[in-house]
Structures are given as structure tokens and as C-alpha cells.
Design a protein around this motif. Structure first.
Motif, PDB file in Angstrom:
ATOM      1  N   HIS A 167     -44.895 -18.857  27.103  1.00 41.75           N
ATOM      2  CA  HIS A 167     -45.745 -18.141  26.841  1.00 41.75           C
ATOM      3  C   HIS A 167     -46.756 -17.632  26.843  1.00 41.75           C
ATOM      4  CE1 HIS A 167     -43.951 -17.544  31.348  1.00 41.75           C
ATOM      5  NE2 HIS A 167     -42.326 -17.871  30.953  1.00 41.75           N
ATOM      6  N   SER A 168     -47.234 -16.889  26.831  1.00 40.17           N
ATOM      7  CA  SER A 168     -48.832 -17.126  25.555  1.00 40.17           C
ATOM      8  C   SER A 168     -48.665 -17.911  24.126  1.00 40.17           C
ATOM      9  CB  SER A 168     -48.550 -15.448  25.057  1.00 40.17           C
ATOM     10  OG  SER A 168     -47.634 -14.606  26.265  1.00 40.17           O
ATOM     11  N   LEU A 169     -48.938 -19.062  24.808  1.00 37.99           N
ATOM     12  CA  LEU A 169     -49.493 -20.307  23.896  1.00 37.99           C
ATOM     13  C   LEU A 169     -49.847 -20.065  22.846  1.00 37.99           C
ATOM     14  CD1 LEU A 169     -48.636 -22.903  26.995  1.00 37.99           C
ATOM     15  CD2 LEU A 169     -47.422 -22.958  24.164  1.00 37.99           C
ATOM     16  N   ARG A 170     -50.160 -20.662  21.894  1.00 39.37           N
ATOM     17  CA  ARG A 170     -51.018 -20.003  20.520  1.00 39.37           C
ATOM     18  C   ARG A 170     -50.354 -21.841  20.261  1.00 39.37           C
ATOM     19  NH1 ARG A 170     -46.904 -15.729  17.739  1.00 39.37           N
ATOM     20  NH2 ARG A 170     -47.019 -14.257  19.353  1.00 39.37           N
ATOM     21  N   PRO A 171     -52.024 -21.775  19.288  1.00 45.23           N
ATOM     22  CA  PRO A 171     -52.456 -22.799  18.798  1.00 45.23           C
ATOM     23  C   PRO A 171     -51.548 -23.673  17.726  1.00 45.23           C
ATOM     24  CG  PRO A 171     -53.938 -21.372  18.711  1.00 45.23           C
ATOM     25  CD  PRO A 171     -53.392 -20.972  19.253  1.00 45.23           C
ATOM     26  N   GLU A 172     -50.242 -22.885  17.209  1.00 47.77           N
ATOM     27  CA  GLU A 172     -49.838 -22.907  16.079  1.00 47.77           C
ATOM     28  C   GLU A 172     -48.020 -23.858  17.205  1.00 47.77           C
ATOM     29  OE1 GLU A 172     -51.084 -20.316  16.772  1.00 47.77           O
ATOM     30  OE2 GLU A 172     -49.514 -18.230  16.027  1.00 47.77           O
ATOM     31  N   ASP A 173     -48.032 -24.011  18.039  1.00 48.60           N
ATOM     32  CA  ASP A 173     -47.225 -24.190  19.368  1.00 48.60           C
ATOM     33  C   ASP A 173     -47.788 -25.491  19.377  1.00 48.60           C
ATOM     34  OD1 ASP A 173     -47.519 -20.967  21.462  1.00 48.60           O
ATOM     35  OD2 ASP A 173     -46.002 -21.791  19.801  1.00 48.60           O
ATOM     36  N   THR A 174     -48.615 -25.731  19.277  1.00 46.71           N
ATOM     37  CA  THR A 174     -49.004 -27.974  19.115  1.00 46.71           C
ATOM     38  C   THR A 174     -47.574 -28.805  18.458  1.00 46.71           C
ATOM     39  OG1 THR A 174     -51.443 -27.405  19.265  1.00 46.71           O
ATOM     40  CG2 THR A 174     -50.380 -29.561  19.008  1.00 46.71           C
ATOM     41  N   ALA A 175     -47.195 -29.030  19.030  1.00 46.63           N
ATOM     42  CA  ALA A 175     -46.030 -29.484  18.846  1.00 46.63           C
ATOM     43  C   ALA A 175     -45.385 -30.670  20.167  1.00 46.63           C
ATOM     44  CB  ALA A 175     -45.275 -29.163  17.700  1.00 46.63           C
ATOM     45  N   VAL A 176     -44.492 -31.979  19.405  1.00 48.08           N
ATOM     46  CA  VAL A 176     -42.957 -32.076  20.377  1.00 48.08           C
ATOM     47  C   VAL A 176     -42.749 -31.647  19.834  1.00 48.08           C
ATOM     48  CG1 VAL A 176     -42.521 -34.486  19.798  1.00 48.08           C
ATOM     49  CG2 VAL A 176     -45.136 -34.644  19.678  1.00 48.08           C
ATOM     50  N   TYR A 177     -41.902 -31.313  21.803  1.00 43.21           N
ATOM     51  CA  TYR A 177     -40.876 -30.681  22.010  1.00 43.21           C
ATOM     52  C   TYR A 177     -39.594 -32.161  22.499  1.00 43.21           C
ATOM     53  CZ  TYR A 177     -43.237 -25.844  21.985  1.00 43.21           C
ATOM     54  OH  TYR A 177     -44.004 -25.344  21.142  1.00 43.21           O
ATOM     55  N   TYR A 178     -38.347 -31.877  21.542  1.00 48.16           N
ATOM     56  CA  TYR A 178     -37.385 -32.756  21.790  1.00 48.16           C
ATOM     57  C   TYR A 178     -36.695 -31.733  22.031  1.00 48.16           C
ATOM     58  CZ  TYR A 178     -39.294 -35.893  18.604  1.00 48.16           C
ATOM     59  OH  TYR A 178     -39.943 -36.984  17.616  1.00 48.16           O
ATOM     60  N   CYS A 179     -35.850 -32.487  23.019  1.00 46.95           N
ATOM     61  CA  CYS A 179     -34.286 -32.104  23.445  1.00 46.95           C
ATOM     62  C   CYS A 179     -33.458 -33.064  22.948  1.00 46.95           C
ATOM     63  CB  CYS A 179     -34.227 -31.617  25.534  1.00 46.95           C
ATOM     64  SG  CYS A 179     -34.077 -33.291  26.329  1.00 46.95           S
ATOM     65  N   ALA A 180     -32.331 -31.860  22.782  1.00 36.98           N
ATOM     66  CA  ALA A 180     -30.505 -32.383  21.759  1.00 36.98           C
ATOM     67  C   ALA A 180     -29.607 -31.986  22.663  1.00 36.98           C
ATOM     68  CB  ALA A 180     -30.769 -32.551  20.527  1.00 36.98           C
ATOM     69  N   ARG A 181     -28.842 -32.651  22.313  1.00 41.23           N
ATOM     70  CA  ARG A 181     -27.394 -32.570  22.578  1.00 41.23           C
ATOM     71  C   ARG A 181     -26.903 -32.354  21.883  1.00 41.23           C
ATOM     72  NH1 ARG A 181     -22.969 -36.641  25.546  1.00 41.23           N
ATOM     73  NH2 ARG A 181     -22.807 -37.187  23.000  1.00 41.23           N
ATOM     74  N   GLY A 182     -26.152 -30.796  22.250  1.00 36.35           N
ATOM     75  CA  GLY A 182     -25.194 -31.016  20.741  1.00 36.35           C
ATOM     76  C   GLY A 182     -23.345 -31.097  21.051  1.00 36.35           C
ATOM     77  N   GLU A 183     -23.258 -31.723  20.311  1.00 41.31           N
ATOM     78  CA  GLU A 183     -21.777 -32.472  20.084  1.00 41.31           C
ATOM     79  C   GLU A 183     -21.016 -31.860  18.885  1.00 41.31           C
ATOM     80  OE1 GLU A 183     -19.707 -35.781  21.445  1.00 41.31           O
ATOM     81  OE2 GLU A 183     -18.851 -33.701  21.072  1.00 41.31           O
ATOM     82  N   ASP A 184     -19.305 -31.481  19.527  1.00 45.22           N
ATOM     83  CA  ASP A 184     -18.778 -30.259  18.420  1.00 45.22           C
ATOM     84  C   ASP A 184     -17.776 -31.418  18.095  1.00 45.22           C
ATOM     85  OD1 ASP A 184     -18.185 -27.571  20.376  1.00 45.22           O
ATOM     86  OD2 ASP A 184     -19.802 -28.192  18.715  1.00 45.22           O
ATOM     87  N   TYR A 185     -17.943 -31.965  16.476  1.00 46.72           N
ATOM     88  CA  TYR A 185     -17.041 -32.671  15.908  1.00 46.72           C
ATOM     89  C   TYR A 185     -15.955 -31.877  14.859  1.00 46.72           C
ATOM     90  CZ  TYR A 185     -21.512 -35.684  16.620  1.00 46.72           C
ATOM     91  OH  TYR A 185     -22.013 -36.262  17.016  1.00 46.72           O
ATOM     92  N   TYR A 186     -14.845 -32.175  15.409  1.00 46.90           N
ATOM     93  CA  TYR A 186     -13.611 -31.531  15.326  1.00 46.90           C
ATOM     94  C   TYR A 186     -12.630 -32.325  13.830  1.00 46.90           C
ATOM     95  CZ  TYR A 186     -12.937 -28.667  19.272  1.00 46.90           C
ATOM     96  OH  TYR A 186     -13.601 -27.862  20.640  1.00 46.90           O
ATOM     97  N   ASP A 187     -12.319 -31.535  13.231  1.00 44.17           N
ATOM     98  CA  ASP A 187     -11.707 -32.013  11.557  1.00 44.17           C
ATOM     99  C   ASP A 187      -9.965 -31.552  12.062  1.00 44.17           C
ATOM    100  OD1 ASP A 187     -11.976 -29.414   9.265  1.00 44.17           O
ATOM    101  OD2 ASP A 187     -11.243 -29.348  11.327  1.00 44.17           O
ATOM    102  N   TYR A 188      -9.566 -32.041  11.249  1.00 44.78           N
ATOM    103  CA  TYR A 188      -8.274 -32.282  11.376  1.00 44.78           C
ATOM    104  C   TYR A 188      -6.731 -30.482  11.451  1.00 44.78           C
ATOM    105  CZ  TYR A 188      -7.225 -31.077   6.286  1.00 44.78           C
ATOM    106  OH  TYR A 188      -7.475 -30.546   5.335  1.00 44.78           O
ATOM    107  N   THR A 189      -8.242 -29.904  10.488  1.00 44.10           N
ATOM    108  CA  THR A 189      -7.577 -28.466  10.864  1.00 44.10           C
ATOM    109  C   THR A 189      -8.117 -27.868  12.207  1.00 44.10           C
ATOM    110  OG1 THR A 189      -9.865 -27.466   9.865  1.00 44.10           O
ATOM    111  CG2 THR A 189      -7.649 -27.942   8.540  1.00 44.10           C
ATOM    112  N   GLY A 190      -8.969 -28.277  13.467  1.00 47.80           N
ATOM    113  CA  GLY A 190      -9.188 -27.468  14.288  1.00 47.80           C
ATOM    114  C   GLY A 190     -10.410 -26.520  14.310  1.00 47.80           C
TER     115      GLY A 190
END
Lengths: 126, 107
Positions: A84-107
Motif C-alpha cells: 500500500h501507499s506505493l512510492r517510487p522507491e518501491d520500484t523493483a523486481v519482486y521475487y518469491c523464494a522458498r525457505g529451506e532448513d539445513y540441519y547439521d549433525y548437532t541438530g
């Protein structure tokens, strides 16, 4: 195959509003945290927001809090970002991305963004 | 928000060279540090997670190291396709932040 396809970008006048969508496929959408990241023309990446799989937790970068709202519809395998209330500085490419959790041997787990869409361009100009 | 600073902002190197990019956080973040590659016109691609673990499918010439507040990304033998901008990202805080990017050019 994991696919993320953003839509909803376009030319908007300052002060206007927009709803971006991200259609997900190829994975169990409701078990993943999802993120929005934006990139102004010729600039770096700015993390914008994230939402947990069950929508229990939502986070925003401080500078955008109040104008941006993240949401998801797990029945539709879709992620959204309302701006909302868009501003010129909001001009951008908007990406969606998936979050993945990477576990190590300690948990311990270490989050990363393992799949990205191609992005949708938002241009804010009169 | 945690501030991430990369150095250098840009560099130019030849095929076969070894290059190193540094990323510093303004507070300790353990190993909660990821590296991404972005080629022109493409979306970012995850290279390294948890500071030093190579993402599946990423060539072994890429490596990451560090913990706490200082991290490095190394390309052991530069290839033409490595021309790109590289970003670090901290995921220690739920409010993630990226470094400003390092543009790598192949001479």
C-alpha cells in the motif's frame, strides 16, 4: 520439479496499491516458510518479508513494516504480498523464494532460500 | 537489523584464477550465512548454506568458510560462467539481510 511463478506486477501511480502473487508447485507448499525479496533496478537484493507454513509467524524488514502485508493460501499453493501507499522507491523486481532448513549433525538448522521465482516487476511512477 | 558488508564491491579476474569475496556482519551470527550467485537477467541461486556447505548441484570449485562475524566465498579456479554478482545473506535473525553484492567480471 519445484516451480515458483510470480505475477501481479505492473505500472502503478504513487500512493496506489498492488497485490503480488506467487504460484507454487512441485513440493508440499504448506510445510515451507516462504519469503519475498526485492531488487531495485541495477541494485542489490533486499529481503522484504517471510511467512511460516501455517501462517503462525510473519516477519518484515523494519523500513517497510506497515505498508506491506504477507499472506498465503495453502489450499491454493499461493503466496501473496500486498503493498500500500506505493512510492517510487518501491520500484523493483519482486521475487518469491522458498525457505529451506539445513540441519547439521548437532541438530541445529540453518535457513536458506533454495528456490526462487523469476520475479515480477513493479514500477511506481506518475 | 543486522548489517552485512561485502568486499570488494567488484573485482576482475582471469579464467583459472582463485578469487575470494569477504562478508562481514556487524554482530556475531554463528554459521547462519548463505551465499548466492546472480547472473544478469536471472534470479539468485543458492550456492552455499550454513557458511560452508555446498548446495546440491553447485560445482566444487566454490567453497565457503568462516563463522561468527567474518566469512569468505572462494572460487578455486574461475570459469567463464562464474561471471555474476555474489551476495551473502544472514539468516541468524528472522529479519534476514543481504550484503550489497560483489560483481565478479572475467577478464
Amino acid at each position: 520439479e519445484v516451480q515458483l511463478v510470480e505475477s501481479g506486477g505492473g505500472l502503478v501511480k504513487p500512493g496506489g496499491s498492488l497485490r503480488l502473487s506467487c504460484a507454487a508447485s512441485g513440493f508440499n507448499f504448506n510445510t515451507y516458510t516462504m519469503h519475498w525479496v526485492r531488487q531495485s533496478p541495477g541494485k542489490g537484493l533486499q529481503w522484504v518479508s517471510s511467512i511460516s507454513g501455517g501462517s503462525d509467524y510473519m516477519y518484515y524488514v523494519d523500513s517497510l513494516k506497515g505498508r506491506f502485508t504477507i499472506s498465503r493460501d495453502n489450499a491454493k499453493n499461493s503466496l501473496y504480498l500486498e503493498i500500500h501507499s506505493l512510492r517510487p522507491e518501491d520500484t523493483a523486481v519482486y521475487y518469491c523464494a522458498r525457505g529451506e532448513d539445513y540441519y547439521d549433525y548437532t541438530g541445529y538448522f540453518y535457513p536458506g532460500l533454495d528456490h526462487w521465482g523469476r520475479g515480477t516487476l513493479v514500477t511506481v511512477s506518475s | 537489523d543486522i548489517q552485512m558488508t561485502q568486499s570488494p564491491d567488484s573485482l576482475s579476474a582471469s579464467v583459472g584464477d582463485r578469487v575470494t569475496i569477504t562478508c562481514r556482519a556487524d554482530q556475531r551470527i554463528g554459521k547462519y550465512l548463505n551465499w548466492y550467485q546472480q547472473r544478469p537477467g536471472e534470479a539468485p541461486r543458492l550456492l552455499i548454506h550454513a557458511a560452508s556447505r555446498l548446495q546440491n548441484g553447485v560445482p566444487s570449485r566454490f567453497s565457503g568458510s568462516g563463522s561468527g562475524a567474518e566469512f569468505t566465498l572462494t572460487v578455486s579456479s574461475l570459469q567463464p560462467e562464474d561471471s555474476a554478482t555474489y551476495f551473502c545473506q544472514q539468516s541468524y535473525s528472522s529479519i534476514n539481510t543481504f550484503g550489497q553484492g560483489t560483481k565478479l567480471e572475467i577478464k
